[in-house]
Scaffold this motif. Structure first.
Motif, PDB file in Angstrom:
ATOM      1  N   PRO A 187       0.850  -1.191   0.000  1.00  0.00           N
ATOM      2  CA  PRO A 187       0.000   0.000   0.000  1.00  0.00           C
ATOM      3  C   PRO A 187       0.897   1.257   0.000  1.00  0.00           C
ATOM      4  N   GLU A 188       0.355   2.341  -0.430  1.00  0.00           N
ATOM      5  CA  GLU A 188       1.128   3.576  -0.599  1.00  0.00           C
ATOM      6  C   GLU A 188       1.773   4.045   0.705  1.00  0.00           C
ATOM      7  N   ARG A 189       1.082   3.971   1.794  1.00  0.00           N
ATOM      8  CA  ARG A 189       1.623   4.414   3.076  1.00  0.00           C
ATOM      9  C   ARG A 189       2.806   3.544   3.491  1.00  0.00           C
ATOM     10  N   LEU A 190       2.708   2.236   3.350  1.00  0.00           N
ATOM     11  CA  LEU A 190       3.779   1.320   3.703  1.00  0.00           C
ATOM     12  C   LEU A 190       4.999   1.546   2.803  1.00  0.00           C
ATOM     13  N   ALA A 191       4.777   1.818   1.535  1.00  0.00           N
ATOM     14  CA  ALA A 191       5.870   2.099   0.608  1.00  0.00           C
ATOM     15  C   ALA A 191       6.604   3.379   1.036  1.00  0.00           C
ATOM     16  N   ARG A 192       5.856   4.365   1.485  1.00  0.00           N
ATOM     17  CA  ARG A 192       6.462   5.620   1.960  1.00  0.00           C
ATOM     18  C   ARG A 192       7.290   5.374   3.220  1.00  0.00           C
ATOM     19  N   MET A 193       6.807   4.525   4.111  1.00  0.00           N
ATOM     20  CA  MET A 193       7.543   4.198   5.336  1.00  0.00           C
ATOM     21  C   MET A 193       8.845   3.461   5.001  1.00  0.00           C
ATOM     22  N   VAL A 194       8.805   2.574   4.018  1.00  0.00           N
ATOM     23  CA  VAL A 194      10.013   1.853   3.595  1.00  0.00           C
ATOM     24  C   VAL A 194      11.022   2.837   3.007  1.00  0.00           C
ATOM     25  N   ALA A 195      10.554   3.787   2.196  1.00  0.00           N
ATOM     26  CA  ALA A 195      11.447   4.782   1.594  1.00  0.00           C
ATOM     27  C   ALA A 195      12.079   5.655   2.675  1.00  0.00           C
ATOM     28  N   LEU A 196      11.283   6.065   3.667  1.00  0.00           N
ATOM     29  CA  LEU A 196      11.815   6.874   4.760  1.00  0.00           C
ATOM     30  C   LEU A 196      12.831   6.090   5.592  1.00  0.00           C
ATOM     31  N   ALA A 197      12.535   4.826   5.833  1.00  0.00           N
ATOM     32  CA  ALA A 197      13.469   3.974   6.586  1.00  0.00           C
ATOM     33  C   ALA A 197      14.781   3.809   5.821  1.00  0.00           C
ATOM     34  N   GLU A 198      14.696   3.643   4.524  1.00  0.00           N
ATOM     35  CA  GLU A 198      15.903   3.514   3.699  1.00  0.00           C
ATOM     36  C   GLU A 198      16.718   4.807   3.740  1.00  0.00           C
ATOM     37  N   GLU A 199      16.042   5.937   3.669  1.00  0.00           N
ATOM     38  CA  GLU A 199      16.733   7.221   3.728  1.00  0.00           C
ATOM     39  C   GLU A 199      17.388   7.412   5.097  1.00  0.00           C
ATOM     40  N   GLU A 200      16.674   7.051   6.140  1.00  0.00           N
ATOM     41  CA  GLU A 200      17.221   7.158   7.496  1.00  0.00           C
ATOM     42  C   GLU A 200      18.425   6.241   7.674  1.00  0.00           C
ATOM     43  N   ARG A 201      18.362   5.035   7.097  1.00  0.00           N
ATOM     44  CA  ARG A 201      19.491   4.097   7.168  1.00  0.00           C
ATOM     45  C   ARG A 201      20.730   4.720   6.532  1.00  0.00           C
ATOM     46  N   ARG A 202      20.555   5.337   5.365  1.00  0.00           N
ATOM     47  CA  ARG A 202      21.687   5.976   4.690  1.00  0.00           C
ATOM     48  C   ARG A 202      22.262   7.122   5.541  1.00  0.00           C
ATOM     49  N   ASP A 203      21.360   7.907   6.154  1.00  0.00           N
ATOM     50  CA  ASP A 203      21.813   9.008   7.009  1.00  0.00           C
ATOM     51  C   ASP A 203      22.592   8.502   8.223  1.00  0.00           C
ATOM     52  N   VAL A 204      22.089   7.444   8.844  1.00  0.00           N
ATOM     53  CA  VAL A 204      22.760   6.879  10.017  1.00  0.00           C
ATOM     54  C   VAL A 204      24.145   6.363   9.638  1.00  0.00           C
ATOM     55  N   ILE A 205      24.228   5.687   8.522  1.00  0.00           N
ATOM     56  CA  ILE A 205      25.528   5.152   8.075  1.00  0.00           C
ATOM     57  C   ILE A 205      26.486   6.294   7.764  1.00  0.00           C
ATOM     58  N   ARG A 206      26.012   7.312   7.078  1.00  0.00           N
ATOM     59  CA  ARG A 206      26.861   8.455   6.739  1.00  0.00           C
ATOM     60  C   ARG A 206      27.341   9.164   8.006  1.00  0.00           C
ATOM     61  N   ASP A 207      26.421   9.386   8.958  1.00  0.00           N
ATOM     62  CA  ASP A 207      26.800  10.051  10.212  1.00  0.00           C
ATOM     63  C   ASP A 207      27.825   9.231  10.988  1.00  0.00           C
ATOM     64  N   ALA A 208      27.627   7.918  11.034  1.00  0.00           N
ATOM     65  CA  ALA A 208      28.574   7.051  11.751  1.00  0.00           C
ATOM     66  C   ALA A 208      29.948   7.094  11.090  1.00  0.00           C
ATOM     67  N   GLN A 209      29.975   7.085   9.776  1.00  0.00           N
ATOM     68  CA  GLN A 209      31.259   7.148   9.067  1.00  0.00           C
ATOM     69  C   GLN A 209      31.955   8.495   9.315  1.00  0.00           C
TER      70      GLN A 209
END
Length: 183
Positions: free
Chosen positions: A88-110
């Protein structure tokens, strides 16, 4: 006592009380003992700083290993792609946000890891430079003090030689006068 302050080591004492045969041995011995104690403190501070830098480097390695383990786990989870069409559209948006947050967390940790490494390396360099500078200052001050002491001792020796020569000349002159009176 910390040796971060230059005023603790400088100015060094470069004079000693004069005695009949040169400098007061106790004063010189005390001065040398003080210098050795200061050198031990500088060395201990340097060693403590090196140990701290090594501990920070070890901590950085641990953090990097934890980061790598988390990235591997996340990568394994993400290997099975989620088909956004089936969500569903809402779940797809949550997955996209989680993916973006994952990238941010990895970048910040590095970035944080790179900053920690840079700070630790800079601190180690600064401490090495400070210890080297302090060591050189103490060596130069000691060399100057010993040169001054040597020069003063040579002057005192020359003066004693002159006094002894004058005394010998006086004694010889008196002996000549006495020998003339005896004859």
């Amino acid at each position: 006592m910390s040796v971060d302050s230059r005023q603790e080591l400088v100015p060094l004492r470069t004079w000693f009380g004069l005695r009949w045969r040169g400098y007061d041995r106790d004063e010189v011995d005390d001065y040398v003992a003080e210098l050795e104690a200061e050198l031990r403190l500088v060395t201990a501070d340097r060693d403590a700083s090196e140990a701290r830098a090594e501990a920070l480097a070890a901590r950085l390695i641990t953090v990097q290993e934890e980061n790598a383990a988390l990235q591997d786990g996340l990568h394994r989870i993400c290997l099975t792609p989620i088909d956004p069409k089936g969500l569903p559209e809402r779940l797809a948006r949550m997955v996209a946000l989680a993916e973006e947050e994952r990238r941010d967390v990895i970048r910040d940790a590095q970035l944080k890891a790179l900053m920690i490494v840079g700070e630790a390396e800079q601190r180690a360099r600064d401490l090495d430079e400070a210890a080297t500078a302090e060591r050189e200052e103490v060596r130069e001050d000691f060399r100057l003090a010993m040169s001054a002491r040597r020069a003063e001792a040579m002057r005192a020796l020359a003066e004693l030689r002159n006094v002894a020569r004058d005394e010998a000349d006086r004694i010889v002159a008196e002996a000549k006068i006495q020998s003339l009176h005896i004859e």
